[in-house]
Design a protein around this motif. Structure first.
Motif, mmCIF file in Angstrom:
data_model
loop_
_atom_site.group_PDB
_atom_site.id
_atom_site.type_symbol
_atom_site.label_atom_id
_atom_site.label_comp_id
_atom_site.label_asym_id
_atom_site.label_seq_id
_atom_site.Cartn_x
_atom_site.Cartn_y
_atom_site.Cartn_z
ATOM 1 N N ARG A 160 0.160 3.629 6.266
ATOM 2 C CA ARG A 160 0.705 2.277 6.066
ATOM 3 C C ARG A 160 1.849 2.009 7.041
ATOM 4 N N LEU A 191 5.157 -2.791 -8.249
ATOM 5 C CA LEU A 191 6.096 -1.985 -7.469
ATOM 6 C C LEU A 191 7.481 -2.597 -7.622
ATOM 7 N N LEU A 218 -1.147 -1.178 -4.777
ATOM 8 C CA LEU A 218 -0.216 -0.133 -5.211
ATOM 9 C C LEU A 218 -0.172 1.036 -4.265
ATOM 10 N N HIS A 219 -1.306 1.420 -3.723
ATOM 11 C CA HIS A 219 -1.392 2.675 -2.974
ATOM 12 C C HIS A 219 -1.866 2.519 -1.549
ATOM 13 N N VAL A 266 8.395 6.440 -5.573
ATOM 14 C CA VAL A 266 7.533 6.471 -4.387
ATOM 15 C C VAL A 266 8.165 7.447 -3.404
ATOM 16 N N ARG A 321 6.709 2.901 -8.677
ATOM 17 C CA ARG A 321 5.335 2.423 -8.802
ATOM 18 C C ARG A 321 4.890 2.493 -10.260
ATOM 19 N N GLU A 326 7.511 8.681 -0.331
ATOM 20 C CA GLU A 326 7.584 8.561 1.118
ATOM 21 C C GLU A 326 8.796 7.767 1.610
ATOM 22 N N GLU A 372 -5.289 -1.652 -7.194
ATOM 23 C CA GLU A 372 -5.135 -0.274 -6.705
ATOM 24 C C GLU A 372 -4.751 -0.252 -5.232
ATOM 25 N N TRP A 373 -5.370 -1.101 -4.428
ATOM 26 C CA TRP A 373 -5.011 -1.119 -3.003
ATOM 27 C C TRP A 373 -3.580 -1.589 -2.817
ATOM 28 N N THR A 392 3.295 7.678 7.102
ATOM 29 C CA THR A 392 2.062 7.399 6.382
ATOM 30 C C THR A 392 1.211 6.434 7.200
#
Length: 221
Positions: A20, A188, A218-219, A171, A183, A173, A215-216, A18
């Motif tokens: 991240r 988390l 979390l995702h 989650v 999540r 990934e 939101e950021w 990902t």
């Protein structure tokens, strides 16, 4: 690593991660020169290691060998430097190989299982994540969650089993097997069950709850 050990930044992270995890590897990881399994190939085969297993260790080394990442929040930080070693096992029991050196003296080692899972070899083999990619994704997510959470709560032992995961989603990934991430709407949760399962030690159960995420948080990634 010592002060004299040559290191280099990661120019490009392995494909398939990902955004991240890619940022995490490229910004926080370093590459340490490591010898690949290629020079040992013939000797390993002569000692009975199947060609397919030697090739599997070589593929791991090509993708991950020499990568040093920041410590994991559990498992005494995880492997110090990722790297494959001589596969061990049998056709009946399956083959595995070391995933890298430990940071400290430990009661178990980190291994890659016959199906490619990343896990620990304690009292028994215990898969933590379905692949090394999942392990790296979990490290990246932990670093991200620590940065953005307003609160971090650690829960240990039997209390972990009382966590209410209603309304939480896994989650994907991190490819969790024994260890999983969940999540919720503003939090988390990381569940670390590997030591408890692999060492028959329920007191080693641990969960980290990262709260107050937007939101950021979390995702992001």
């Amino acid at each position: 690593m010592t002060a004299a050990t040559p290191v280099s930044p990661i120019a490009v992270a392995p494909a398939g991660l990902t955004d991240r995890a890619r940022r995490f590897v490229e910004v926080d990881g370093v590459r340490v020169p490591r010898q690949g399994p290629g020079q040992h190939r013939e000797r390993w085969i002569e000692h009975g290691v199947p060609v397919m297993e030697v090739d599997r260790a070589a593929a791991f080394q090509d993708r991950w060998g020499g990568l040093a990442l920041p410590p994991a929040p559990f498992y005494e930080g995880g492997p110090h430097i990722l790297g494959a070693d001589c596969p061990e096992g049998s056709a009946a029991e399956g083959w595995s190989f070391s995933a890298g050196s430990c940071r400290v003296s430990m009661a178990y080692g980190f291994m890659i299982g016959s199906d490619g899972a990343f896990g620990i070899d304690a009292n028994r083999w215990t898969a933590l994540h379905a692949s090394t990619d999942g392990w790296v994704e979990s490290l990246a997510l932990a670093a991200h969650a620590r940065r953005w959470a307003k609160t971090v709560t650690r829960i240990k032992g039997k209390a972990v089993e009382s966590l209410d995961l209603v309304g939480f989603e896994p989650v994907p990934e991190v490819q969790g097997v024994t260890d999983t991430w969940w999540r919720g709407k503003d939090s988390l949760i990381a569940l670390y069950r590997g030591e408890a399962a692999g060492m028959d030690a329920p007191e080693c159960l641990e969960a980290h709850v990262y709260g107050g995420l937007d939101e950021w948080g979390l995702h992001g990634g």
